[in-house]
Design a protein around this motif. Sequence first.
Motif, PDB file in Angstrom:
ATOM      1  N   GLY A   1       0.262  -1.158  -0.113  1.00 27.19           N
ATOM      2  CA  GLY A   1      -0.070  -0.354   0.211  1.00 27.19           C
ATOM      3  C   GLY A   1       0.586   1.232  -0.086  1.00 27.19           C
ATOM      4  O   GLY A   1       0.090   2.308  -0.713  1.00 27.19           O
TER       5      GLY A   1
ATOM      6  N   HIS B   1      -3.406   4.206  -2.906  1.00 30.91           N
ATOM      7  CA  HIS B   1      -3.246   4.739  -1.629  1.00 30.91           C
ATOM      8  C   HIS B   1      -2.224   6.092  -2.686  1.00 30.91           C
ATOM      9  O   HIS B   1      -1.170   6.975  -1.538  1.00 30.91           O
ATOM     10  CB  HIS B   1      -2.539   4.125  -0.403  1.00 30.91           C
ATOM     11  CG  HIS B   1      -3.625   3.580   0.475  1.00 30.91           C
ATOM     12  ND1 HIS B   1      -4.394   3.813   1.653  1.00 30.91           N
ATOM     13  CD2 HIS B   1      -3.463   1.990   0.510  1.00 30.91           C
ATOM     14  CE1 HIS B   1      -5.482   2.502   1.655  1.00 30.91           C
ATOM     15  NE2 HIS B   1      -4.423   1.823   0.992  1.00 30.91           N
TER      16      HIS B   1
ATOM     17  N   CYS C   1       1.849   2.333   4.973  1.00 37.86           N
ATOM     18  CA  CYS C   1       3.008   1.757   6.578  1.00 37.86           C
ATOM     19  C   CYS C   1       4.221   0.778   6.393  1.00 37.86           C
ATOM     20  O   CYS C   1       4.897   1.420   6.423  1.00 37.86           O
ATOM     21  CB  CYS C   1       1.703   0.160   6.896  1.00 37.86           C
ATOM     22  SG  CYS C   1       0.016   0.520   7.413  1.00 37.86           S
ATOM     23  N   ARG C   2       4.949  -0.054   5.150  1.00 40.17           N
ATOM     24  CA  ARG C   2       6.267  -0.786   5.998  1.00 40.17           C
ATOM     25  C   ARG C   2       6.917  -0.134   5.825  1.00 40.17           C
ATOM     26  O   ARG C   2       8.211   0.621   5.664  1.00 40.17           O
ATOM     27  CB  ARG C   2       6.340  -2.864   5.820  1.00 40.17           C
ATOM     28  CG  ARG C   2       5.212  -3.023   6.424  1.00 40.17           C
ATOM     29  CD  ARG C   2       5.226  -4.804   6.336  1.00 40.17           C
ATOM     30  NE  ARG C   2       3.711  -4.444   4.851  1.00 40.17           N
ATOM     31  CZ  ARG C   2       3.782  -5.476   3.867  1.00 40.17           C
ATOM     32  NH1 ARG C   2       4.577  -6.807   4.335  1.00 40.17           N
ATOM     33  NH2 ARG C   2       2.560  -5.408   2.601  1.00 40.17           N
TER      34      ARG C   2
HETATM   35  P1  4NP Z   1       1.707  -1.738   3.887  1.00 43.09           P
HETATM   36  O1  4NP Z   1      -0.137  -1.595   4.829  1.00 43.09           O
HETATM   37  O2  4NP Z   1       1.585  -2.474   2.189  1.00 43.09           O
HETATM   38  O3  4NP Z   1       2.426  -2.020   4.820  1.00 43.09           O
HETATM   39  O4  4NP Z   1       1.342  -0.386   3.230  1.00 43.09           O
HETATM   40  C1  4NP Z   1      -1.150  -1.786   3.877  1.00 43.09           C
HETATM   41  C2  4NP Z   1      -1.305  -1.025   3.242  1.00 43.09           C
HETATM   42  C3  4NP Z   1      -3.257  -1.054   2.896  1.00 43.09           C
HETATM   43  C4  4NP Z   1      -3.647  -2.205   2.493  1.00 43.09           C
HETATM   44  C5  4NP Z   1      -2.557  -3.356   2.937  1.00 43.09           C
HETATM   45  C6  4NP Z   1      -1.559  -3.275   3.578  1.00 43.09           C
HETATM   46  N1  4NP Z   1      -4.330  -2.283   1.661  1.00 43.09           N
HETATM   47  O5  4NP Z   1      -5.461  -3.090   1.767  1.00 43.09           O
HETATM   48  O6  4NP Z   1      -5.133  -0.949   1.642  1.00 43.09           O
END
Ligand code: 4NP
Length: 164
Positions: free
Chosen positions: A12, A48, A15-16
């Motif tokens: 997304g 996002h 987060c990470r």
């Molecule tokens: P990220 O976490 O990959 O660490 O930014 C996520 C943020 C959003 C979503 C999935 C993972 N989502 O499905 O919206």
Amino acid sequence: MNKINVLFVCLGNICRSPMAEGIFKNIVKKEGLEKYFSIDSAGTSRYHIDEDPDHRATGTCAEKNIILNHKGREFVEKDLINQHVILAMDKDNLANIKKLITPEIERLESKSEIFLMRDFDSEHTGANVPDPYYGGQEGFYQVFDMLERSSYELLSYIRRKHSI
Ligand code: 4NP
């Protein structure tokens, strides 16, 4: 000297990977190495785009005096040429990145080096950085620790490779 372009990638990009970007930037700054680096993050999805990081990611980093300053962007094929080092947070992200490698890119000598972030984590080397999005605050603290450990080792690797 040309900058070393380092890109952190998750799903997304809220987060990470923005946490990894902020943590790695902070370590690079503390070591006085900012002039050598361009550091960014991206997501393999378009969920996002242009959004700020998740408030839990921002809050977890703020507790360690790390300010996240990023807007969500998608990982694109051009990144495989422009980035020197790409760090995927998990194996799904890694597979999605590798799907974009064309035969032309494969032939380039200057193509990116691609790793899993936790290839650089001495605890559970090669494991995924788990997606904390659907979990609680504790997951963000755990992710922070994994990213911090990995970032120190990643910086050592890049310093050895580029003699800085
Ligand atoms: P990220 O976490 O990959 O660490 O930014 C996520 C943020 C959003 C979503 C999935 C993972 N989502 O499905 O919206």
